[in-house]
Design a protein around this motif. Structure first.
Motif, PDB file in Angstrom:
ATOM      1  N   LEU A   1      36.253 -12.378   3.028  1.00 12.89           N
ATOM      2  CA  LEU A   1      35.153 -11.737   2.300  1.00 12.89           C
ATOM      3  C   LEU A   1      34.748 -12.556   1.073  1.00 12.89           C
ATOM      4  O   LEU A   1      33.591 -12.510   0.643  1.00 12.89           O
ATOM      5  CB  LEU A   1      35.564 -10.331   1.833  1.00 12.89           C
TER       6      LEU A   1
ATOM      7  N   ARG B   1      34.041  -4.210   4.067  1.00 11.47           N
ATOM      8  CA  ARG B   1      32.640  -3.959   4.377  1.00 11.47           C
ATOM      9  C   ARG B   1      32.537  -3.237   5.723  1.00 11.47           C
ATOM     10  O   ARG B   1      33.218  -3.621   6.687  1.00 11.47           O
ATOM     11  CB  ARG B   1      31.848  -5.270   4.467  1.00 11.47           C
TER      12      ARG B   1
ATOM     13  N   GLU C   1      30.287  -0.092  -1.923  1.00  7.11           N
ATOM     14  CA  GLU C   1      30.994  -1.333  -1.632  1.00  7.11           C
ATOM     15  C   GLU C   1      30.940  -1.659  -0.146  1.00  7.11           C
ATOM     16  O   GLU C   1      30.721  -2.817   0.247  1.00  7.11           O
ATOM     17  CB  GLU C   1      32.451  -1.233  -2.089  1.00  7.11           C
ATOM     18  N   LEU C   2      31.127  -0.665   0.697  1.00  5.22           N
ATOM     19  CA  LEU C   2      31.107  -0.893   2.138  1.00  5.22           C
ATOM     20  C   LEU C   2      29.740  -1.359   2.628  1.00  5.22           C
ATOM     21  O   LEU C   2      29.637  -1.999   3.684  1.00  5.22           O
ATOM     22  CB  LEU C   2      31.520   0.369   2.892  1.00  5.22           C
TER      23      LEU C   2
ATOM     24  N   VAL D   1      30.528  -3.186   8.613  1.00  2.69           N
ATOM     25  CA  VAL D   1      29.512  -4.100   9.140  1.00  2.69           C
ATOM     26  C   VAL D   1      28.862  -3.609  10.421  1.00  2.69           C
ATOM     27  O   VAL D   1      27.884  -4.202  10.886  1.00  2.69           O
ATOM     28  CB  VAL D   1      30.095  -5.515   9.350  1.00  2.69           C
TER      29      VAL D   1
ATOM     30  N   VAL E   1      26.999  -8.907   4.211  1.00  4.89           N
ATOM     31  CA  VAL E   1      27.939 -10.004   4.452  1.00  4.89           C
ATOM     32  C   VAL E   1      27.203 -11.125   5.178  1.00  4.89           C
ATOM     33  O   VAL E   1      26.035 -10.989   5.556  1.00  4.89           O
ATOM     34  CB  VAL E   1      29.154  -9.543   5.281  1.00  4.89           C
TER      35      VAL E   1
END
Length: 285
Positions: free
Chosen positions: A44, A125, A10-11, A127, A15
């Motif tokens: 998000l 996330r 998931e992370l 990033v 994005v």
């Protein structure tokens, strides 16, 4: 799938490149102290970021490395996190600063305050990361959040129709333990925005959960008191803090409050008066 594997996947979901650019710019502000930047919150789920305030957490190695000012080090250590505004590429954001040690601790069941683990039990996330070690430490910390949330909620959960009800009740409890300006049902909408995600996380999170022993009455008293203390601290670190607070309240509570000149001149007094006004009206709880 194991919980940490779910969190890692998931992370890593990509994005909007502009959010990644903001994360890199935030990390650059802190140089070698920067370890990871996480993007979280309602943005998000948004395809259009213009006009919104994006939410980030900056994870640093330690506060001494992050700040030359002693008072900022002390403030971040004693009342974590410090929160700052940020602008980059035509977008506005705010970011909270935590050390790696505090980020790990505040996602776990040893922490009564819900602020960090309630947020990172939701999607986020990763990033930006300095290196693989920083990435793995961030993943390990975030993987603690969902079990902490469910473990704290289980002793207080009412009748459950399905797994999603447990999450809804859990988030409702955390919303009650902070000063938040939110429309009724907001905690449920968090789950309903991505129900399959929460179904995937339920069984692995429950396996790792430790049922909480702290009562929610105590959490509410401590949490709302801490919210006010953080607000007082933010008046010294967050330029334009009153404008942000009013924007947030109007967005979530459906109010139409306008900032007055005296409120910008005395931001702490203004923030406290706004909160008291909304508490009395029931728009904030």
């Amino acid at each position: 799938m194991m919980l940490e594997e779910l969190v890692r996947a998931e992370l890593a979901v990509p994005v909007d490149p502009r959010a990644s650019a903001i994360a890199g710019a935030i990390a650059a502000e802190y140089g070698d102290a920067s370890r990871a930047v996480l993007f979280y919150g309602s943005c998000l789920r948004e395809a259009k970021l213009d006009g919104l305030m994006l939410d980030f957490y900056l994870i640093v190695s330690d506060y001494r490395a992050a700040y030359p000012q002693r008072w900022l080090r002390a403030a971040n250590r004693l009342i974590p996190p410090n929160v700052f505004p940020f602008e980059h590429g035509g977008l506005v954001a705010k970011y909270a600063v935590l050390s790696e040690a505090d980020f790990y601790r505040l996602n776990g069941p040893e922490t009564r305050n819900v602020s960090v683990w309630a947020r990172f039990a939701q999607p986020s996330r990763l990033v930006w990361a300095k290196d693989d070690t920083a990435r793995e430490r961030a993943i390990a910390a975030v993987a603690r959040a969902a079990p902490t949330l469910l473990g704290a909620a289980i002793p207080n959960a009412g009748p459950l129709r399905d797994d999603l009800d447990l999450w809804r009740q859990a988030f409702a409890l955390t919303y009650s333990a902070e000063l938040r300006a939110e429309r009724k049902g907001r905690s449920g909408s968090v789950v309903d925005a991505d129900p399959e995600r929460y179904r995937r996380f339920t069984a692995p999170a429950l396996v790792a959960a430790i049922p909480g022993t702290s009562g929610w009455t105590r959490r509410r008293i401590e949490g709302k008191t801490l919210s006010l203390v953080r607000l007082a601290k933010a008046s010294a670190t967050f330029a334009g803090g009153v404008d942000y607070i009013v924007w947030k309240i109007n967005r979530h509570a459906g109010t139409d409050i306008a900032v007055k000149p005296w409120q910008r001149k005395y931001p702490l007094l203004a923030a406290v008066s706004l909160l008291l006004r909304l508490l009395r009206s029931g728009a904030i709880r």
